[in-house]
Design a protein around this motif. Structure first.
Motif, PDB file in Angstrom:
ATOM      1  N   ASP A  18       4.128  -7.147   1.835  1.00 55.96           N
ATOM      2  CA  ASP A  18       5.369  -6.432   1.502  1.00 55.96           C
ATOM      3  C   ASP A  18       5.204  -4.910   1.551  1.00 55.96           C
ATOM      4  O   ASP A  18       4.091  -4.398   1.437  1.00 55.96           O
ATOM      5  N   ALA A  19       6.311  -4.229   1.650  1.00 59.18           N
ATOM      6  CA  ALA A  19       6.315  -2.766   1.593  1.00 59.18           C
ATOM      7  C   ALA A  19       5.735  -2.322   0.250  1.00 59.18           C
ATOM      8  O   ALA A  19       5.950  -2.973  -0.778  1.00 59.18           O
ATOM      9  N   ALA A  20       4.954  -1.268   0.282  1.00 58.11           N
ATOM     10  CA  ALA A  20       4.415  -0.595  -0.918  1.00 58.11           C
ATOM     11  C   ALA A  20       3.236  -1.305  -1.593  1.00 58.11           C
ATOM     12  O   ALA A  20       2.791  -0.893  -2.660  1.00 58.11           O
ATOM     13  N   VAL A  21       2.696  -2.364  -0.971  1.00 58.49           N
ATOM     14  CA  VAL A  21       1.514  -3.005  -1.574  1.00 58.49           C
ATOM     15  C   VAL A  21       0.248  -2.185  -1.332  1.00 58.49           C
ATOM     16  O   VAL A  21      -0.778  -2.397  -1.992  1.00 58.49           O
ATOM     17  N   GLY A  22       0.325  -1.252  -0.347  1.00 58.33           N
ATOM     18  CA  GLY A  22      -0.818  -0.357  -0.109  1.00 58.33           C
ATOM     19  C   GLY A  22      -1.496  -0.511   1.245  1.00 58.33           C
ATOM     20  O   GLY A  22      -2.658  -0.141   1.391  1.00 58.33           O
ATOM     21  N   LYS A  23      -0.769  -1.002   2.239  1.00 59.93           N
ATOM     22  CA  LYS A  23      -1.376  -1.209   3.570  1.00 59.93           C
ATOM     23  C   LYS A  23      -1.835   0.107   4.198  1.00 59.93           C
ATOM     24  O   LYS A  23      -2.960   0.224   4.673  1.00 59.93           O
ATOM     25  N   SER A  24      -0.958   1.103   4.192  1.00 58.34           N
ATOM     26  CA  SER A  24      -1.328   2.398   4.786  1.00 58.34           C
ATOM     27  C   SER A  24      -2.462   3.047   3.993  1.00 58.34           C
ATOM     28  O   SER A  24      -3.365   3.650   4.579  1.00 58.34           O
ATOM     29  N   SER A  25      -2.408   2.893   2.668  1.00 56.36           N
ATOM     30  CA  SER A  25      -3.453   3.471   1.823  1.00 56.36           C
ATOM     31  C   SER A  25      -4.790   2.779   2.061  1.00 56.36           C
ATOM     32  O   SER A  25      -5.846   3.418   2.037  1.00 56.36           O
ATOM     33  N   PHE A  26      -4.748   1.482   2.298  1.00 55.60           N
ATOM     34  CA  PHE A  26      -5.951   0.700   2.585  1.00 55.60           C
ATOM     35  C   PHE A  26      -6.608   1.247   3.859  1.00 55.60           C
ATOM     36  O   PHE A  26      -7.813   1.503   3.894  1.00 55.60           O
TER      37      PHE A  26
HETATM   38  P1  GDP Z   1       2.473   0.226   2.297  1.00 57.30           P
HETATM   39  O1  GDP Z   1       3.969   0.367   2.334  1.00 57.30           O
HETATM   40  O2  GDP Z   1       2.060  -1.205   2.091  1.00 57.30           O
HETATM   41  O3  GDP Z   1       1.777   0.863   3.455  1.00 57.30           O
HETATM   42  O4  GDP Z   1       1.989   0.976   0.942  1.00 57.30           O
HETATM   43  P2  GDP Z   1       1.433   2.473   0.766  1.00 57.30           P
HETATM   44  O5  GDP Z   1       0.048   2.578   1.302  1.00 57.30           O
HETATM   45  O6  GDP Z   1       2.439   3.421   1.300  1.00 57.30           O
HETATM   46  O7  GDP Z   1       1.324   2.567  -0.820  1.00 57.30           O
HETATM   47  C1  GDP Z   1       2.469   2.534  -1.650  1.00 57.30           C
HETATM   48  C2  GDP Z   1       2.191   3.318  -2.927  1.00 57.30           C
HETATM   49  O8  GDP Z   1       1.150   2.704  -3.683  1.00 57.30           O
HETATM   50  C3  GDP Z   1       1.726   4.749  -2.642  1.00 57.30           C
HETATM   51  O9  GDP Z   1       2.292   5.604  -3.612  1.00 57.30           O
HETATM   52  C4  GDP Z   1       0.214   4.686  -2.825  1.00 57.30           C
HETATM   53  O10 GDP Z   1      -0.328   5.905  -3.240  1.00 57.30           O
HETATM   54  C5  GDP Z   1       0.072   3.608  -3.896  1.00 57.30           C
HETATM   55  N1  GDP Z   1      -1.176   2.824  -3.781  1.00 57.30           N
HETATM   56  C6  GDP Z   1      -1.632   2.186  -2.686  1.00 57.30           C
HETATM   57  N2  GDP Z   1      -2.781   1.559  -2.940  1.00 57.30           N
HETATM   58  C7  GDP Z   1      -3.086   1.809  -4.236  1.00 57.30           C
HETATM   59  C8  GDP Z   1      -4.163   1.420  -5.107  1.00 57.30           C
HETATM   60  O11 GDP Z   1      -5.106   0.703  -4.740  1.00 57.30           O
HETATM   61  N3  GDP Z   1      -4.110   1.876  -6.405  1.00 57.30           N
HETATM   62  C9  GDP Z   1      -3.089   2.656  -6.855  1.00 57.30           C
HETATM   63  N4  GDP Z   1      -3.145   3.045  -8.128  1.00 57.30           N
HETATM   64  N5  GDP Z   1      -2.061   3.033  -6.071  1.00 57.30           N
HETATM   65  C10 GDP Z   1      -2.050   2.610  -4.776  1.00 57.30           C
END
Ligand code: GDP
Length: 181
Positions: A18-26
């Protein structure tokens, strides 16, 4: 004593969830060893290369970040079709993202040609303690493990924020992918 990868082959690993689970951050943590508190939404699909030593062999990975939004699902599908492995993320502090894992697995199994190795990843593990104290219903390690087992998927919990288990998750999946390719 660096050896170049023995062939040009890059294994395609697709990030799902899902959106915002942290894919880009991973991906940012894996490839640049960085974390940003506020990442912008991925538009469509984006990829990064990463070479890891897997079982003593330099192994090139092409990691695809797909946007979780519904309107991009059809694009994402075409990437799953060609994937050698999937990193399927949920957020351990977001029950909805855990419930939606089933839909993602169904979609992946639907579009991929053979059986494809999946690593189920419970991300944001760093937040669970605090979130639980604040009364949020979080997903326990045990629940995550059980769900992974029911799909014969690999499992781990990670934090893109503190970096824990990120490389391990990818290594473990890459090992499985190499075995099957
Ligand atoms: P994506 O939509 O799945 O790519 O999610 P993002 O990578 O954009 O992350 C969504 C939000 O969650 C951002 O504000 C990130 O900083 C935060 N985030 C992502 N991974 C982690 C994590 O492991 N720990 C914490 N505390 N925040 C995270």
């Amino acid at each position: 004593n660096f050896k170049f990868p023995s062939s040009e082959k890059a294994y395609k690993i697709v990030l799902a969830g899902d959106a915002a689970v942290g894919k880009s951050s991973f991906l940012l943590r894996l490839c640049k060893n960085e974390f940003r508190g506020n990442t912008s939404a991925t538009l469509g699909v984006d990829f990064q290369m990463k070479t890891l030593i897997v079982d003593g062999e330099p192994t090139m990975l092409q990691l695809w970040d797909t946007a979780g939004q519904e309107r991009f699902r059809s694009i994402a599908k075409s990437y799953f079709r060609r994937a050698d492995g999937v990193l399927l993320l949920y957020d351990v502090t977001c029950e909805k993202s855990f419930i939606n894992v089933r839909e993602w697995v169904d979609m992946i199994e639907d579009v991929s040609l053979g059986e494809i190795p999946i690593m189920l990843v419970g991300n944001k593990a760093d937040l669970r303690k605090q979130a639980t104290e604040e009364g949020l219903k979080c997903i326990s390690t045990n629940f995550g493990e059980k769900l992974a087992m029911s799909y014969s998927a690999l499992f781990c919990e990670t934090s893109a924020k503190d970096g824990s288990n990120i490389i391990e998750a990818v290594l473990h999946l890459a090992r499985e992918v190499r075995k099957r390719c």
